[in-house]
Design a protein around this motif. Structure first.
Motif, mmCIF file in Angstrom:
data_model
loop_
_atom_site.group_PDB
_atom_site.id
_atom_site.type_symbol
_atom_site.label_atom_id
_atom_site.label_comp_id
_atom_site.label_asym_id
_atom_site.label_seq_id
_atom_site.Cartn_x
_atom_site.Cartn_y
_atom_site.Cartn_z
ATOM 1 N N UNK A 10 0.859 -1.207 0.000
ATOM 2 C CA UNK A 10 0.000 0.000 0.000
ATOM 3 C C UNK A 10 0.888 1.248 0.000
ATOM 4 N N UNK A 11 0.291 2.296 -0.354
ATOM 5 C CA UNK A 11 1.084 3.474 -0.730
ATOM 6 C C UNK A 11 1.079 4.521 0.381
ATOM 7 N N UNK A 12 -0.030 4.667 1.101
ATOM 8 C CA UNK A 12 -0.088 5.861 1.963
ATOM 9 C C UNK A 12 -0.795 5.505 3.267
ATOM 10 N N UNK A 13 -0.461 6.218 4.353
ATOM 11 C CA UNK A 13 -1.205 5.944 5.609
ATOM 12 C C UNK A 13 -1.801 7.260 6.090
ATOM 13 N N UNK A 14 -2.640 7.194 7.082
ATOM 14 C CA UNK A 14 -3.312 8.397 7.616
ATOM 15 C C UNK A 14 -2.305 9.142 8.490
ATOM 16 N N UNK A 15 -2.223 10.466 8.389
ATOM 17 C CA UNK A 15 -1.211 11.226 9.150
ATOM 18 C C UNK A 15 -1.645 11.295 10.608
ATOM 19 N N UNK A 16 -0.761 10.915 11.550
ATOM 20 C CA UNK A 16 -1.140 11.016 12.973
ATOM 21 C C UNK A 16 -1.405 12.468 13.350
ATOM 22 N N UNK A 17 -2.104 12.643 14.492
ATOM 23 C CA UNK A 17 -2.616 13.973 14.867
ATOM 24 C C UNK A 17 -1.470 14.880 15.291
#
Lengths: 209, 168, 413, 362
Positions: D281-288
């Motif tokens: 997979x290419x991208x993850x959710x940016x942490x807060x």
């Protein structure tokens, strides 16, 4: 061409290199529509075609006639599909340069009124207004939009006469979207027209024609 | 001279002066020194340990005190990066000894430190403004916070332009 | 034409005057002649010697009438050639960089094979006119007199005066004095003085350095230039370009080979020093864009700059004229006897012009390929490499000349 | 001409690529002393970085050096990933290596045309841009824009490679190899080019280390310092390539190193293209938020060793971002190199340092 064969006495090899270039066909300004449209990814690079040299000598006056055809994923002007936009302000928060401003749509469009039929108070509908002068074309707003209302279009002619025109109202954004995504625009607009007669997004066109 | 041997030789030589010395990563060292014996430790690092080049000097403003972080590293033999922290409690006129005599590359970094943070550098060859224009003092002569931009008190304007509604 | 140097000079000066003011001269000379017959008082000098002078004056009058037409054609050829030379160079240098060069300002030669055929021929004429419309600024603190007059006299006048001595093919030449190319090189040596004066008087630090460098370069490169040409004079006993060109035909040199093959070192030294003389890359330090902006030409604008640029190409053209007549055998081709060429009316001129443009192509080829040389390296090459080479060349030529006289078209030693 | 003359090579001058002033005190032809003044396009990017959420600073990190935007993006995103401890899928790492190496070639080609243009070789002022055009075209198809890519994301890249990219990239690498061999015929073999580059602006090994040279300038003086080998990030340890280094330390050595680096980069790209796994997979959710703590991460930028020192303080905006720019330390060597050089040598020396004012002034 292998230049090792030429004996290198002081300056013979550079002369040979330049002489060979003299005989090669010169590269001209690539013409606008040099990309054949069928392949998704047109290899302007040398890989597929031996020479990318234009067969027609392009002169300056021709450049103005042709608009260069950028790649499908080019990050140019931003278009807004106003019918999908619900005013969730995700783009307003993410914009690095704070170019986006949420503007209220005063004659609330019928599809929004119909959504709040049963509730007592109608939430005001907000649409983004982009100050394209400060925009970095970074594409964060397009990514953060969950209702796929904001699109990147390969448009690049954002130059305007007065500074105020740089503030692209949601109507301008809707026009840009229509310019670069005509099929989706037609399909959605026809279906919208069947359900409701008129909406604020289209007043502008009526006036201009 | 591998990384561990660096650690050992630093510990016995300056056990008293070092506040903190640890190995953060594969080839990274972290060192905390007080302002007085900074120069001495640096000389030892350069000439005995072979830390040949100073990379960057970063100023840090923790509201109550300043901190200066030096990055020094060596390339020959076992290349390692050393991060040296110096804490300056005096807030009015923070002062740091100049390292230009040890590493010539520190010249510009220290000028920039003084230019943006106001941390004056002792016996620096030509301490002049590097990045800000020379007339910067006349522009902002009001309050000290206006003078050094990288300090926390210097606030960037919230919205630098006025939003004019669309004439339509 | 060889009746004494003094008279030859008088004849040349007369022709030169007529060259520049040929239409006026023709009209003016005729009127004097007419009045002289009517009013004898005009013979204010002792009539006898004046009479003899008058007769000569009469027939030279006829020759000026014919020559002045020939002169204007040659002068026009020179000017048009200089302008087209600029186009020729820009087009070639562009093609050597794999790009197209000027194509836009030109007539439209129609659409063929889906291409609009345009070659940008009018490009330099457009630029020529553009410079007329540009403002002519004289720097405020500059030394007005030397900036205006010094510049014009030393840079622009010598090349145009030289126009009268340049051979154009077989024997079409305006005035062929025995001094030949010595006069050309004498006037060449005026150019560095002009460059120095312009640079110094324009009160600009960059042009001052540029001016000094240009003077150093030109002076140091005239010596190898004259040495290399001197070796030819030793062989052909004459300075006039036309005679030297005729000597390189089938009859005299083996297989009619020009001197380029017989004296190769001389040719190389001549080419290198000519490149330095006309400030071409790799020797164009005086206006090295990188650090001196435009060298001594920084303060010249408008008409002045155009004259300076046109003169630079004109000097290159004159260098090419001398080079072709001395080393490439003027209008003679190897293995073809000169009589055949001379009989066909325009052939010698055409051959000469083709050789001329090939000669200039060499300079353009070098310009596109090489970087610029530093000023001290340039002087090194000039003094340490070229001058010894030139002297060596002279010794070599003398050795050849004594042992193999037939080689250089000199029958009896 | 022994009296000294002050020449003021002002901000706008063909010799300094970008806006900075070079004041020279020269005696006749020789430069006695020189002073470098910078700060003409000082935007205080480090202050902007502090007043902006950490993940939206990336398009501005692009604009640090407009010629190698991808390299700066990579170093910023890699530093943040190291601070947050994010794992990147192997496919994304391979893709990043490919894009970075293409950017390195494009940056070196721009440098070559600037360097050759300063020496006066008109042809080599134009030809490298023809090759760079092909590279920018590939990057345009992948990222959507030619120079300011904004293509890296936390955990990978914004989108996958388009269909048909791998064959074209491989063909382009072979095309570039051929062209670089031809450049050798044009520049290496021409005596005048060597005459102007050899023994010009010599930098000894001790001086280079002491004055803080980085990248090709340091490697030209004999120090084998390449971060891709010393602190291998991404997948550089799985790819074998050589670090070109010379001992002479003059402009010619820097030229040879950069040409050799292009050859190595094409070699790397081919290996990366072959070794790239096909899924991931290419991208993850940016942490807060950024955690408390600091990190200093350095990458091999085409100009040298680019580093970010980021201090987090439990806030969405980073507390302090210090940018270590390679061109900044390379330019500080300038006055040392120019001492004793001739006036005509200023352009080659300055151009051989490969300056890019965006990252120097920050």
């Amino acid at each position: 061409m292998n230049f090792k064969l030429i004996p290198n006495f002081l300056i013979t090899r550079p002369l040979a290199y330049v002489g060979r270039l003299l005989l090669k066909k010169p590269i001209t300004i690539p013409d606008g529509d040099r990309r054949n449209k069928d392949t998704i990814y047109y290899p302007k690079t040398l890989a597929k075609r031996q020479e990318t040299i234009l067969d027609r000598d392009l002169t300056l006056s021709d450049v103005f006639k042709h608009t260069p055809h950028l790649t499908p994923n080019a990050r140019g002007l931003i278009g807004l599909n106003a019918l999908n936009c619900t005013g969730c302000q995700a783009c307003y928060r993410i914009c690095p340069n704070k170019c986006i401003e949420m503007v209220e749509v005063n004659p609330i469009p019928p599809h929004w009124v119909e959504k709040y039929k049963d509730k007592d108070k109608i939430r005001p509908l907000l649409h983004p207004q982009i100050f394209i002068g400060r925009c970095l074309y970074c594409g964060f707003c397009v990514e953060s939009c969950k209702f796929d209302a904001l699109y990147h279009t390969p448009g690049f002619d954002a130059a305007t006469i007065s500074k105020e025109d740089l503030h692209h109202d949601f109507r301008d954004l809707y026009k840009i979207y229509q310019l670069y995504f005509p099929q989706e625009y037609e399909k959605q607009w026809k279906e919208y027209e069947r359900k409701y007669s008129k909406s604020p997004y289209h007043e502008v066109e009526a006036k201009e024609e | 001279m591998s990384l561990e041997s660096h650690l050992q030789s630093l510990k016995e030589k300056y056990s008293s002066k070092l506040i903190l010395l640890e190995k953060t990563e594969k080839n990274r060292l972290k060192l905390q020194v007080t302002q007085e014996n900074l120069l001495e430790v640096m000389q030892c690092l350069k000439y005995e340990m072979g830390f040949s080049s100073l990379e960057s000097i970063a100023g840090l403003d923790w509201e109550t005190y300043f901190e200066v972080v030096y990055h020094i590293d060596r390339w020959d033999g076992d290349p390692t990066l050393l991060q040296v922290h110096v804490r300056l409690d005096d807030r009015e006129n923070p002062m740091v000894p100049s390292l230009t005599s040890i590493w010539a590359s520190a010249n510009w970094h220290e000028r920039e430190l003084w230019d943006l943070y106001g941390i004056s550098v002792k016996d620096h060859p030509n301490l002049k403004r590097l990045l800000l224009p020379d007339e910067w003092d006349e522009f902002k002569h009001k309050h000290i916070s206006e003078l050094y931009p990288m300090r926390k008190e210097y606030k960037l304007p919230e919205k630098p332009y006025s939003f004019k509604p669309h004439p339509k | 034409m060889g009746y004494g140097i003094y008279d030859g000079l008088a004849d040349f000066l007369l022709k030169l005057a007529s060259l520049i003011l040929s239409p006026l001269v023709v009209f003016f000379v005729n009127i004097i002649g007419f009045f002289q017959d009517l009013i004898p008082i005009l013979h204010f000098v002792n009539p006898e010697d004046f009479l003899s002078y008058e007769i000569e004056f009469q027939d030279s009058l006829k020759s000026t009438l014919i020559d002045s037409l020939e002169m204007t054609t040659i002068l026009l050829f020179l000017i048009v050639n200089t302008i087209m030379l600029i186009w020729f160079e820009r087009k070639l240098v562009a093609r050597m960089m794999n790009r197209r060069g000027p194509t836009f300002i030109d007539f439209n030669y129609g659409h063929l094979f889906g291409r609009t055929w345009k070659f940008g021929l009018l490009q330099n004429i457009a630029e020529f006119l553009k410079f007329f419309s540009k403002e002519d600024i004289v720097p405020e603190k500059a030394d007005k007199f030397t900036f205006n007059v010094g510049y014009f006299v030393f840079i622009v006048v010598p090349p145009f005066v030289l126009g009268a001595i340049l051979p154009l093919g077989g024997d079409t030449i305006i005035a062929d004095p025995e001094v030949g190319f010595l006069l050309i090189f004498a006037l060449f040596s005026l150019v560095p003085v002009g460059v120095l004066i312009t640079g110094w008087s324009s009160n600009n630090k960059y042009s001052l350095i540029g001016g000094f460098r240009a003077a150093a370069q030109m002076i140091s490169y005239e010596i190898p230039l004259i040495f290399s040409v001197g070796s030819i004079v030793i062989v052909t006993h004459s300075f006039s370009l036309v005679e030297i060109a005729q000597k390189q035909s089938l009859g005299s040199t083996p297989f009619g080979l020009p001197y380029m093959f017989l004296i190769p070192i001389g040719f190389i030294v001549f080419m290198v020093s000519l490149a330095a003389e006309t400030e071409r890359i790799p020797f164009d330090i005086p206006e090295a864009e990188a650090e001196l902006v435009m060298g001594w030409r920084t303060e010249l604008t408008g008409f002045r700059y155009m004259m300076a640029m046109a003169t630079e190409y004109f000097i290159l053209l004159i260098g090419a004229f001398v080079g072709v007549s001395l080393f490439w055998g003027g209008s003679n081709l190897p293995l073809i006897s000169p009589e055949i060429i001379m009989n066909i009316p325009l052939l010698p001129n055409i051959i000469f012009v083709i050789k001329l443009w090939l000669f200039i192509f060499l300079f353009i080829w070098v310009r596109a390929a090489l970087p610029r040389v530093r000023i001290d390296q340039l002087l090194d090459i000039g003094w340490k490499r070229l001058i010894p080479l030139a002297i060596l060349n002279i010794i070599f030529v003398i050795f050849l000349f004594i042992n193999y006289p037939g080689l250089f078209g000199v029958i009896n030693g | 001409m022994s009296e000294q003359m002050f020449i003021h090579l002002g901000p706008q001058h063909p010799v300094n690529h970008g806006l900075w002033t070079l004041k020279i005190k020269s005696e006749g032809e020789r430069v006695v002393d020189s002073e470098i003044m910078i700060g003409y396009i000082f935007r205080m990017i480090e202050k902007i970085a502090e007043s902006r959420p950490y993940d939206t600073f990336q398009p501005i990190a692009d604009r640090l050096c407009y010629v190698s935007a991808m390299a700066w993006e990579a170093s910023y995103i890699l530093t943040i990933e190291k601070l947050l401890g994010i794992e990147v899928s192997r496919r994304a790492q391979y893709m990043r290596v490919i894009l970075l190496e293409f950017q390195r070639i494009a940056s070196h080609l721009t440098w070559l045309s600037a360097y050759a243009g300063d020496l006066g070789v008109l042809t080599m002022l134009v030809i490298p841009y023809r090759e760079r055009e092909y590279i920018l075209d590939i990057l345009e198809h992948v990222t959507g824009s030619r120079m300011m890519y904004n293509f890296f994301r936390l955990g990978g890249l914004r989108s996958d490679f388009p269909q048909g990219f791998i064959e074209d990239a491989k063909a382009l690498t072979f095309y570039l190899d051929e062209r670089i061999r031809e450049y050798k015929a044009m520049l290496d073999d021409s005596k005048v080019f060597r005459l102007r580059s050899k023994d010009v602006g010599i930098l000894g090994k001790e001086d280079a280390l002491d004055l803080g040279a980085t990248g090709p300038v340091l490697r030209a003086s004999g120090v084998q310092a390449d971060l891709r080998k010393i602190e291998p990030y991404l997948v550089y340890d799985e790819i074998d390539f050589k670090i070109p280094f010379q001992k002479a330390g003059d402009c010619y050595a820097r030229f040879q190193i950069r040409m050799e680096e292009i050859m190595q980069s094409t070699h790397i790209i081919r290996q990366a293209l072959a070794g790239m796994p096909s899924e991931g997979e290419i991208m993850i959710k940016a942490p807060r938020q950024l955690p408390k703590g600091d990190v200093y991460f350095r990458t091999e930028d085409p100009r040298g060793e680019a580093g970010f020192y980021i201090v987090g303080n439990e806030n969405r905006n980073p507390y302090r971002v210090k940018i270590k720019s390679p061109a900044y330390s390379n330019l500080s060597i300038g006055s040392h190199l120019l001492r004793g050089a001739k006036i005509a040598d200023i352009p080659p020396i300055i151009a051989s340092l490969d300056l890019c004012m965006g990252e120097i002034d920050r």
